[in-house]
Design a protein around this motif. Structure first.
Motif, PDB file in Angstrom:
ATOM      1  N   PRO A  12       0.834  -1.200   0.000  1.00 38.86           N
ATOM      2  CA  PRO A  12       0.000   0.000   0.000  1.00 38.86           C
ATOM      3  C   PRO A  12       0.870   1.252   0.000  1.00 38.86           C
ATOM      4  CG  PRO A  12      -0.738  -1.569   1.667  1.00 38.86           C
ATOM      5  CD  PRO A  12       0.576  -2.065   1.163  1.00 38.86           C
ATOM      6  N   GLY A  13       0.422   2.283  -0.691  1.00 40.30           N
ATOM      7  CA  GLY A  13       1.143   3.550  -0.700  1.00 40.30           C
ATOM      8  C   GLY A  13       0.743   4.400   0.502  1.00 40.30           C
ATOM      9  N   PRO A  14       1.383   5.546   0.619  1.00 36.45           N
ATOM     10  CA  PRO A  14       2.419   6.069  -0.271  1.00 36.45           C
ATOM     11  C   PRO A  14       3.782   5.409  -0.040  1.00 36.45           C
ATOM     12  CG  PRO A  14       2.010   7.613   1.508  1.00 36.45           C
ATOM     13  CD  PRO A  14       0.983   6.523   1.658  1.00 36.45           C
ATOM     14  N   VAL A  15       4.623   5.518  -1.071  1.00 33.65           N
ATOM     15  CA  VAL A  15       5.966   4.967  -0.989  1.00 33.65           C
ATOM     16  C   VAL A  15       6.976   6.043  -1.342  1.00 33.65           C
ATOM     17  CG1 VAL A  15       5.170   2.649  -1.620  1.00 33.65           C
ATOM     18  CG2 VAL A  15       5.989   4.204  -3.418  1.00 33.65           C
ATOM     19  N   ASP A  16       8.207   5.820  -0.917  1.00 30.73           N
ATOM     20  CA  ASP A  16       9.337   6.637  -1.359  1.00 30.73           C
ATOM     21  C   ASP A  16      10.161   5.721  -2.255  1.00 30.73           C
ATOM     22  OD1 ASP A  16      11.730   7.971  -1.722  1.00 30.73           O
ATOM     23  OD2 ASP A  16      11.834   8.735   0.325  1.00 30.73           O
ATOM     24  N   ALA A  17       9.936   5.834  -3.566  1.00 32.50           N
ATOM     25  CA  ALA A  17      10.523   4.884  -4.503  1.00 32.50           C
ATOM     26  C   ALA A  17      12.043   4.946  -4.520  1.00 32.50           C
ATOM     27  CB  ALA A  17       9.972   5.141  -5.909  1.00 32.50           C
ATOM     28  N   SER A  18      12.611   6.138  -4.357  1.00 33.32           N
ATOM     29  CA  SER A  18      14.058   6.278  -4.456  1.00 33.32           C
ATOM     30  C   SER A  18      14.784   5.524  -3.347  1.00 33.32           C
ATOM     31  CB  SER A  18      14.462   7.759  -4.427  1.00 33.32           C
ATOM     32  OG  SER A  18      14.065   8.358  -3.202  1.00 33.32           O
ATOM     33  N   ALA A  52       7.117  11.263 -10.104  1.00 39.64           N
ATOM     34  CA  ALA A  52       8.404  11.673  -9.555  1.00 39.64           C
ATOM     35  C   ALA A  52       8.831  10.835  -8.365  1.00 39.64           C
ATOM     36  CB  ALA A  52       8.349  13.153  -9.158  1.00 39.64           C
ATOM     37  N   SER A  53       7.884  10.410  -7.538  1.00 41.76           N
ATOM     38  CA  SER A  53       8.241   9.655  -6.330  1.00 41.76           C
ATOM     39  C   SER A  53       7.659   8.248  -6.310  1.00 41.76           C
ATOM     40  CB  SER A  53       7.762  10.413  -5.081  1.00 41.76           C
ATOM     41  OG  SER A  53       6.344  10.471  -5.052  1.00 41.76           O
ATOM     42  N   GLY A  54       7.040   7.827  -7.429  1.00 39.52           N
ATOM     43  CA  GLY A  54       6.425   6.511  -7.477  1.00 39.52           C
ATOM     44  C   GLY A  54       5.017   6.472  -6.931  1.00 39.52           C
ATOM     45  N   ASN A  55       4.356   7.632  -6.840  1.00 41.73           N
ATOM     46  CA  ASN A  55       3.037   7.685  -6.191  1.00 41.73           C
ATOM     47  C   ASN A  55       1.923   8.164  -7.112  1.00 41.73           C
ATOM     48  OD1 ASN A  55       3.387   6.900  -3.265  1.00 41.73           O
ATOM     49  ND2 ASN A  55       5.028   8.402  -3.479  1.00 41.73           N
TER      50      ASN A  55
END
Length: 401
Positions: free
Chosen positions: A143-149, A227-230
């Motif tokens: 489940p999101g949100p995530v910090d993809a970086s 930009a952040s995977g969200n």
């Protein structure tokens, strides 16, 4: 460029049920025959593809047909939901070889729970007997949100204490395998692309109905992540200006009008579902199933709750279809099967009515082709996407180089 061309060849082969010859690959990919031959030799040597007989078409030498080798590589999928943690082991053609479901451990510290998931993955690999060097990696849907970086999950709903959990690092440490992480809705969109390789629509929105509701976006046959995977956090699109207050300070957002738990609460308030007995722990899947059953049996209050939810969600989805000018909306997620009869009966007409491009093109509405309960399949497809799918970003050169 070499990696991109190889991905193009792999993607072309996987999309063809019958397989392709080198000549056909050169024509479809727009590459020189020698380039295709060199790439195919490398893929054959690594056993990612295999020769699958010869085909005669007119005069000349018979052509050798190339297909994916199911045993050439494997991927592990891990889907984390507040209620259920699912695992899947896939071969290179997407067949599910192992599927495991377990209750999500929300009582242990998050880092310990994730480490235990990593150990479970190690056990699945060991029990399968597959050589570890053939495991391409682990895909994780959360489940999101995530910090993809940083590979971090950030305060997912209904998972108290999961604040900035370094999911990717913990799993890489415990599994000793590469880990790819994405939001559950993004993984679902990837799975739809993977399983529907021959689908004609290259631009679509995937609406994921789980404990929460989110949207995945596919444009030009590529999953868009942002930009952040969200990409796809649609919880605060307003569906009813006079609806209940939301924690964002406005009224009638998706978060307070369309979520499965909201529908259950509305049904209870309307008398369509019985109240909660003292000491009873309600089950959201069971409650949604009971709501749908009541509507099917003719309960007018239950039917009204579902019809209103279809109208509200159609309003939110129309914002996306009008903004992005897509041709298709795909619905899926754990609660989709229960809601599908109502939504498929009402959504097409609602979206047509709300569309600003209905005189130019229609918006097709469909349910996912991925089987319900196979969310871990979508997670494993994240690894497949990274391996097989050509992406324009692979062609970008470092400006500092």
């Amino acid at each position: 460029m070499g990696d991109f061309n190889q991905a193009v060849i792999l993607d072309s082969i996987r999309r063809s049920e019958e397989g392709l010859s080198r000549v056909e690959l050169a024509a479809s990919a727009g590459l020189a025959a020698q380039t295709v031959s060199n790439i195919c030799r490398r893929l054959l040597d690594s056993e990612l593809i295999m020769e699958a007989g010869k085909e005669t078409s007119g005069p000349g030498k018979p052509r050798t047909i190339l297909r994916l080798n199911p045993k050439g590589m494997y991927a592990i999928g891990l889907h984390i939901d507040p209620a259920l943690t699912s695992y899947a082991l896939l071969d290179a053609v997407g067949s599910v070889l192992v599927s495991v479901d377990e209750s999500t451990d929300l009582s242990s510290p998050p880092a310990e729970a994730v480490a235990a998931m990593g150990r479970r993955i190690r056990q699945i690999i060991a029990d399968s007997g597959i050589p570890e060097q053939r495991i391409a990696g682990v895909g994780v849907a959360t489940p999101g949100p995530v910090d993809a970086s940083s590979g971090t999950v950030v305060d997912p709903p209904h998972m108290t204490g999961w604040h900035r959990v370094p999911l990717r690092d913990i799993l890489q440490e415990t599994t000793k395998l590469p880990v790819v992480m994405d939001k559950d809705v993004t993984a679902a969109a990837v799975a739809e692309l993977w399983a529907g390789a021959d689908a004609s629509a290259t631009d679509f929105i995937f609406v994921y109905i789980g404990t929460g509701i989110g949207a995945g976006l596919v444009l030009n046959d590529e999953v868009v992540r942002g930009a952040s995977g969200n990409v796809g956090e649609i919880g605060h699109i307003i569906t009813d200006p006079d609806g209940p207050p939301c924690d964002c300070g406005r009224r009638g957002c998706v978060k307070v009008t369309c979520m499965p738990e909201t529908l259950v609460a509305q049904a209870r308030a309307a008398g369509a579902l019985p109240g909660i007995a003292e000491g009873q722990t309600p089950s959201l899947p069971d409650d949604v199933a009971a709501l749908v059953a009541a509507a099917a049996e003719g309960n007018s209050a239950a039917k009204d709750v579902l019809a209103q939810s279809a109208r509200r969600l159609a309003g939110a989805v129309s914002v996306l279809t009008n903004l992005l000018d897509v041709e298709r909306v795909v619905f899926g997620g754990p609660f989709w099967p229960a809601l599908a009869p109502t939504y498929l009966a009402q959504m097409p007409a609602l979206l047509t009515h709300l569309s600003v491009t209905d005189s130019v093109h229609s918006v097709d509405v469909a349910g996912t082709i991925v089987n319900s309960g196979e969310e871990a399949f979508g997670a494993a497809c994240l690894v497949m996407e990274k391996t097989f799918s050509p992406r324009a970003a692979q062609l970008l050169l470092d400006s500092k180089g």
